[in-house]
Scaffold this motif. Structure first.
Motif, PDB file in Angstrom:
ATOM      1  N   THR A   1     -19.124 -36.222  15.816  1.00  0.00           N
ATOM      2  CA  THR A   1     -20.042 -37.357  15.936  1.00  0.00           C
ATOM      3  C   THR A   1     -21.019 -37.359  14.760  1.00  0.00           C
TER       4      THR A   1
ATOM      5  N   ARG B   1     -24.807 -39.541  13.309  1.00  0.00           N
ATOM      6  CA  ARG B   1     -25.879 -40.479  13.605  1.00  0.00           C
ATOM      7  C   ARG B   1     -25.949 -41.531  12.511  1.00  0.00           C
TER       8      ARG B   1
ATOM      9  N   ASN C   1     -26.740 -51.650  22.964  1.00  0.00           N
ATOM     10  CA  ASN C   1     -26.133 -51.383  24.276  1.00  0.00           C
ATOM     11  C   ASN C   1     -24.846 -52.171  24.491  1.00  0.00           C
TER      12      ASN C   1
ATOM     13  N   LEU D   1     -22.421 -44.202  21.322  1.00  0.00           N
ATOM     14  CA  LEU D   1     -22.387 -43.165  22.350  1.00  0.00           C
ATOM     15  C   LEU D   1     -23.656 -43.206  23.211  1.00  0.00           C
ATOM     16  N   LYS D   2     -23.488 -42.936  24.501  1.00  0.00           N
ATOM     17  CA  LYS D   2     -24.622 -42.909  25.418  1.00  0.00           C
ATOM     18  C   LYS D   2     -25.483 -41.671  25.210  1.00  0.00           C
ATOM     19  N   GLU D   3     -24.845 -40.595  24.821  1.00  0.00           N
ATOM     20  CA  GLU D   3     -25.549 -39.348  24.542  1.00  0.00           C
ATOM     21  C   GLU D   3     -25.114 -38.826  23.175  1.00  0.00           C
ATOM     22  N   PRO D   4     -26.060 -38.469  22.326  1.00  0.00           N
ATOM     23  CA  PRO D   4     -27.516 -38.576  22.454  1.00  0.00           C
ATOM     24  C   PRO D   4     -27.965 -40.047  22.475  1.00  0.00           C
ATOM     25  N   GLU D   5     -29.124 -40.280  23.044  1.00  0.00           N
ATOM     26  CA  GLU D   5     -29.634 -41.640  23.199  1.00  0.00           C
ATOM     27  C   GLU D   5     -30.046 -42.227  21.857  1.00  0.00           C
ATOM     28  N   CYS D   6     -29.791 -43.516  21.704  1.00  0.00           N
ATOM     29  CA  CYS D   6     -30.161 -44.211  20.478  1.00  0.00           C
ATOM     30  C   CYS D   6     -31.681 -44.339  20.391  1.00  0.00           C
ATOM     31  N   ARG D   7     -32.229 -44.092  19.235  1.00  0.00           N
ATOM     32  CA  ARG D   7     -33.659 -44.182  19.000  1.00  0.00           C
ATOM     33  C   ARG D   7     -33.977 -45.465  18.264  1.00  0.00           C
TER      34      ARG D   7
ATOM     35  N   TRP E   1     -25.770 -42.978  17.868  1.00  0.00           N
ATOM     36  CA  TRP E   1     -24.765 -41.934  17.597  1.00  0.00           C
ATOM     37  C   TRP E   1     -23.380 -42.528  17.814  1.00  0.00           C
TER      38      TRP E   1
END
Length: 284
Positions: free
Chosen positions: A184, A186, A211, A217-223, A241
């Motif tokens: 993965t 970022r 969303n 990806l759901k994890e890690p959460e998008c900032r 991510w």
């Protein structure tokens, strides 16, 4: 009257020498034939052996960079052995020949220190496994997909299908960035909006776009947050991510979607501009 090309004395001397040295001539003829046969069979055997070793390593899923490097070492080592064996059949003293090769190797080694450092660097690259075939890396001042690690060089292919040959020592002595090492990555985007824009609405629009894309990806959460108050814009960071293989496609799609959605919600994306004020001085 025709003149004989060879006088009878010369012909007789040649015939006499041949008759007196028949065993020597046969001996050297057999040795030369054996040397040629050794070279032919040796080269064929080396080719078959190296192809077999390479095939076995591929069947056992050995990385291409390792298999190519090991195959090259075996190939050139065996070829040197075959040549020495052929010279031995001719009658060359291999012990002294090896000593001469050693002395010549020392001289050549001093003259080719760069090549030796490339060889040592290739061994270290294979040993430490900084990257493998198929990885996209930035190394030695360039970037591309790794094709193979050779004895002295590493072969990279760029995105526009150009081959780049990079010395191994240059790669080892520089930073190595492997973009394919992890599954993965970022994605870092900076989106600038006007100072007149509704920041809450802007963040909602950006969140909705992120969303809605299944590749995020759901994890890690998008900032998503305000990162900077610039000279002419309020800058948002958007850091979702994504799977490494979807990185570029997602980046291009998100930029297009963000531009369209901001326009649809009347959120301006500013460009650098300058206000010029003219002051009039009345001269008495």
């Amino acid at each position: 009257m025709e003149t004989d090309i060879l006088s009878p004395d010369i012909v007789n001397q040649a015939q006499s020498w041949i008759s007196n040295n028949q065993e020597l001539i046969i001996h050297y003829a057999v040795n030369i034939a054996a040397a040629i046969l050794t070279l032919v069979i040796g080269f064929i055997a080396v080719g078959m052996l190296t192809r077999g070793v390479n095939s076995v390593m591929k069947k056992r899923n050995v990385d291409t960079t390792i298999s190519d490097f090991v195959t090259s070492l075996i190939k050139y080592g065996l070829l040197a052995f075959v040549i020495i064996a052929a010279l031995g059949r001719v009658g060359v003293q291999t012990a002294s020949f090896i000593a001469i090769i050693g002395a010549a190797g020392l001289a050549v080694g001093l003259a080719l220190q760069g090549s030796l450092s490339n060889f040592a660097a290739g061994v270290l690259l294979i040993g430490f496994r900084f990257f493998k075939a198929g990885d996209y890396v930035e190394a030695g001042g360039t970037a591309g997909t790794v094709q193979s690690v050779q004895i002295f060089t590493t072969i990279l292919m760029t995105a526009d299908n150009r081959m780049i040959v990079v010395p191994n020592a240059k790669i080892l002595n520089d930073n190595i960035i492997n973009y394919s090492k992890e599954k993965t990555r970022r994605l870092d985007l900076v989106i600038g909006v006007s100072y007149r824009a509704d920041l809450k609405l802007t963040k909602e629009v950006l969140t909705r776009i992120i969303n809605a894309d299944p590749r995020v990806l759901k994890e890690p959460e998008c900032r998503i947050a305000v990162s900077n108050l610039g000279a002419s814009s309020v800058d948002f960071i958007v850091r979702p991510w994504v799977e490494a293989g979807d990185y570029w496609a997602l980046k291009f799609d998100l930029l297009e979607k963000i531009k369209n959605e901001l326009d649809a919600n009347n959120i301006g994306i500013p460009f650098p501009q300058m206000d010029v004020h003219l002051i009039k001085n009345d001269v008495a």
